[in-house]
Design a protein around this motif. Structure first.
Motif, PDB file in Angstrom:
ATOM      1  N   PRO A 106      34.259  25.221  -8.963  1.00 43.75           N
ATOM      2  CA  PRO A 106      34.523  26.479  -8.634  1.00 43.75           C
ATOM      3  C   PRO A 106      34.832  26.829  -7.083  1.00 43.75           C
ATOM      4  O   PRO A 106      34.315  25.886  -6.202  1.00 43.75           O
ATOM      5  CB  PRO A 106      33.198  27.149  -9.184  1.00 43.75           C
ATOM      6  CG  PRO A 106      32.137  26.268  -8.967  1.00 43.75           C
ATOM      7  CD  PRO A 106      32.959  25.009  -9.474  1.00 43.75           C
ATOM      8  N   SER A 268      32.549  27.579 -19.061  1.00 45.55           N
ATOM      9  CA  SER A 268      33.228  28.495 -18.082  1.00 45.55           C
ATOM     10  C   SER A 268      32.958  30.139 -18.541  1.00 45.55           C
ATOM     11  O   SER A 268      33.851  30.853 -18.257  1.00 45.55           O
ATOM     12  CB  SER A 268      34.496  28.153 -17.759  1.00 45.55           C
ATOM     13  OG  SER A 268      34.553  26.857 -17.012  1.00 45.55           O
ATOM     14  N   LYS A 295      29.834  26.622 -13.112  1.00 42.95           N
ATOM     15  CA  LYS A 295      31.008  27.170 -12.507  1.00 42.95           C
ATOM     16  C   LYS A 295      31.001  28.540 -12.264  1.00 42.95           C
ATOM     17  O   LYS A 295      31.675  29.044 -11.318  1.00 42.95           O
ATOM     18  CB  LYS A 295      32.107  27.039 -13.603  1.00 42.95           C
ATOM     19  CG  LYS A 295      32.519  25.637 -13.558  1.00 42.95           C
ATOM     20  CD  LYS A 295      33.613  25.445 -14.516  1.00 42.95           C
ATOM     21  CE  LYS A 295      34.059  24.008 -14.633  1.00 42.95           C
ATOM     22  NZ  LYS A 295      33.031  22.954 -15.019  1.00 42.95           N
ATOM     23  N   SER A 296      30.005  29.487 -12.750  1.00 42.15           N
ATOM     24  CA  SER A 296      29.850  30.916 -12.582  1.00 42.15           C
ATOM     25  C   SER A 296      28.973  31.192 -11.313  1.00 42.15           C
ATOM     26  O   SER A 296      29.074  32.123 -10.768  1.00 42.15           O
ATOM     27  CB  SER A 296      29.527  31.628 -13.874  1.00 42.15           C
ATOM     28  OG  SER A 296      28.581  30.998 -14.405  1.00 42.15           O
ATOM     29  N   TYR A 355      39.866  34.597 -10.130  1.00 39.11           N
ATOM     30  CA  TYR A 355      40.697  33.208 -10.873  1.00 39.11           C
ATOM     31  C   TYR A 355      41.656  33.576 -11.594  1.00 39.11           C
ATOM     32  O   TYR A 355      42.541  32.952 -11.847  1.00 39.11           O
ATOM     33  CB  TYR A 355      39.328  32.492 -11.691  1.00 39.11           C
ATOM     34  CG  TYR A 355      38.489  31.847 -10.900  1.00 39.11           C
ATOM     35  CD1 TYR A 355      38.731  31.038  -9.905  1.00 39.11           C
ATOM     36  CD2 TYR A 355      36.847  31.870 -11.196  1.00 39.11           C
ATOM     37  CE1 TYR A 355      37.568  30.369  -9.087  1.00 39.11           C
ATOM     38  CE2 TYR A 355      36.021  31.547 -10.177  1.00 39.11           C
ATOM     39  CZ  TYR A 355      36.341  30.493  -9.361  1.00 39.11           C
ATOM     40  OH  TYR A 355      35.363  29.923  -8.417  1.00 39.11           O
ATOM     41  N   ILE A 379      39.545  27.956 -14.239  1.00 40.05           N
ATOM     42  CA  ILE A 379      39.896  27.580 -13.029  1.00 40.05           C
ATOM     43  C   ILE A 379      40.782  26.453 -12.953  1.00 40.05           C
ATOM     44  O   ILE A 379      41.412  26.058 -11.941  1.00 40.05           O
ATOM     45  CB  ILE A 379      38.620  27.077 -12.230  1.00 40.05           C
ATOM     46  CG1 ILE A 379      37.885  25.677 -12.899  1.00 40.05           C
ATOM     47  CG2 ILE A 379      37.638  28.146 -11.803  1.00 40.05           C
ATOM     48  CD1 ILE A 379      36.971  25.140 -11.939  1.00 40.05           C
ATOM     49  N   GLY A 424      41.928  27.483  -9.490  1.00 39.20           N
ATOM     50  CA  GLY A 424      40.555  28.331  -8.887  1.00 39.20           C
ATOM     51  C   GLY A 424      40.662  28.205  -7.505  1.00 39.20           C
ATOM     52  O   GLY A 424      40.091  28.965  -6.750  1.00 39.20           O
TER      53      GLY A 424
END
Length: 456
Positions: A106, A268, A295-296, A355, A379, A424
């Motif tokens: 990310p 994700s 990823k968040s 994104y 992403i 992303g």
């Protein structure tokens, strides 16, 4: 001089670099082999030494060549032997690049601020007993409220790959078959190889795994099925509710479906534009759902939740008690804070919006060159190219790094050429990035020389 050099077609730096790259891919040039001098190869090919020098620079940026000064240039040896085989195939392309879109990570500027959570949990992050519950009750409540379907048990482990690995070790025996997405996530393939399991590929279309392909795979009696329901890596496709129901119906109705465990990796979910979806809504007794927050909320949190039938989840928990025991309760408290703090929730929502905007901007820009990537969520996007190795080298010459497509295929895929692009990380300049990607993707790139100069 190696005989293969005489077969190089073309006289531009890109042509020469691509030709040498093909010799490396085929094994005709092995790691550690010495390459001819710039002047010697220039004389053989009838080009200027400057042209060969530019080709060597492109190969160096692509991670295929290393210079040892006066000793000459050599095919790079991989020094990442501690990495699993397919992960090595990705890491072999790491190095300096003007824009690195190869890593599948990310954008760090879009992760929520951890300082507030760290300040709030510092006074309460203690563990008075080694035998406390492995999941903080307040975290379990938050997770259950957001889970895509009711589950018997939920635990917390050290990241999505840890969750998938431990579930596989619980349900797969040596010699078992496991259905996998094709293309899919390379570390899954390495995990199955380490377990002595046989991969059974299932194919995808723009909606994800196809019911027909899954039905055919079930004929081989797999013991597990690895599925990424949202923002599938590498393609970026997400399952609709209708497709998920169709896959669940295939499993429920197939004669071998009762013996199958579906392991869903929802890596994700928080930054996906698709809604929650799980086959567990229809076949809850056969689905283990993994929800990652890397990823968040941050890759270094190393935390994921795993939920499903108690018969499986409890065995994972018991095995972990003979290893790490539990996931740091300090990290669990941080995650609770991030998942309930209004400002953190807003920051993740803004990341999801950005994104989506970056995916759309790059896809629109690529379309102007006649290149259409997959319809992608999350992403990453999956870009078809005329020749994978040539595309990697040409993009490296333009200062852009992407991931090669080969490691993502569950089986050998002759004639299937792709690269994975971490869209992303394209914060701005989407038209210029798209132009470089198109120049590398198309068989006769439009304006290729001017594009290379533009990015030089």
């Amino acid at each position: 001089m190696h005989a293969g050099f005489v077969e190089i077609d073309g006289s531009s730096p890109s042509d020469i670099a691509a030709g040498v790259a093909r010799l490396i891919t085929s094994g005709e040039l092995a790691p550690g082999d010495r390459l001819p001098t710039v002047r010697a190869l220039a004389g053989q090919l009838g080009v200027s030494p400057a042209t060969v020098s530019q080709a060597w620079q492109a190969l160096g940026r692509a991670g295929l060549l290393e210079s040892r000064g006066r000793a000459g240039s050599f095919v790079r040896r991989r020094d990442t032997t501690w990495l699993p085989p397919r992960t090595q195939g990705l890491a072999g392309y790491l190095g300096d690049a003007r824009l690195d879109l190869s890593r599948g990570t990310p954008d760090p500027t879009l992760l929520p601020d951890l300082s507030r959570a760290l300040a709030r949990v510092s006074a309460s992050a203690d563990t008075p007993s080694y035998h406390d519950l492995p999941v903080l009750p307040e975290l379990e409540r938050v997770l259950r409220d957001a889970w895509p379907n009711p589950v018997e048990s939920i635990t917390v482990v050290d990241g999505a790959l840890d969750a998938v690995s431990r579930t596989l070790e619980t349900v797969v025996r040596f010699g078992d078959r496991v259905a996998v997405e094709n293309p899919g996530f390379p570390p899954f393939f390495d995990l199955l190889d380490a377990l002595g399991a046989e991969r059974v590929p299932v194919e995808l279309d723009e909606g994800g795994v196809t019911p027909e392909s899954l039905r055919a795979a079930l004929d081989a009696r797999p013991s597990a099925f690895l599925l990424q329901p949202r923002a599938q890596n590498p393609t970026g496709v997400s399952l609709s509710v209708a497709r998920a129901e169709a896959l669940a119906r295939v499993i429920r109705d197939h004669r071998n479906g009762a013996d199958l465990v579906v392991i869903e990796d929802d890596h994700s979910g928080q930054i996906s534009t698709a809604g929650d979806v799980s086959l567990g809504r229809w076949i809850p007794d056969r689905v283990v759902h993994v929800r990652s927050f890397s990823k968040s909320h941050g890759p270094d949190l190393r935390i994921a939740a795993l939920g499903g039938p108690s018969a499986i989840v409890d065995r994972v928990v018991a095995r972990r008690m003979l290893g790490p025991g539990w996931t740091s309760r300090m990290l669990q408290r941080i995650l609770v804070d991030l998942l309930t703090d209004g400002q953190s929730i807003d920051e993740v929502a803004e990341a999801r919006r950005r994104y989506f905007s970056r995916q759309r901007a790059l896809a629109t820009a690529l379309a102007t060159w006649g290149v259409e990537p997959s319809r992608s969520d999350g992403i990453n996007t999956w870009l078809p190219v005329h020749d994978e190795r040539s595309a990697l080298v040409q993009l490296a010459a333009a200062g852009i790094r992407v991931a090669p497509g080969g490691p993502f295929f569950a089986t050998d895929a002759p004639g299937r050429h792709f690269v994975r692009v971490t869209v992303g990380l394209v914060r701005d300049g989407a038209p210029d990035v798209a132009a470089a990607l198109a120049a590398a993707a198309l068989p006769t790139p439009p304006g290729v020389h001017s594009l290379e100069q533009r990015w030089a």
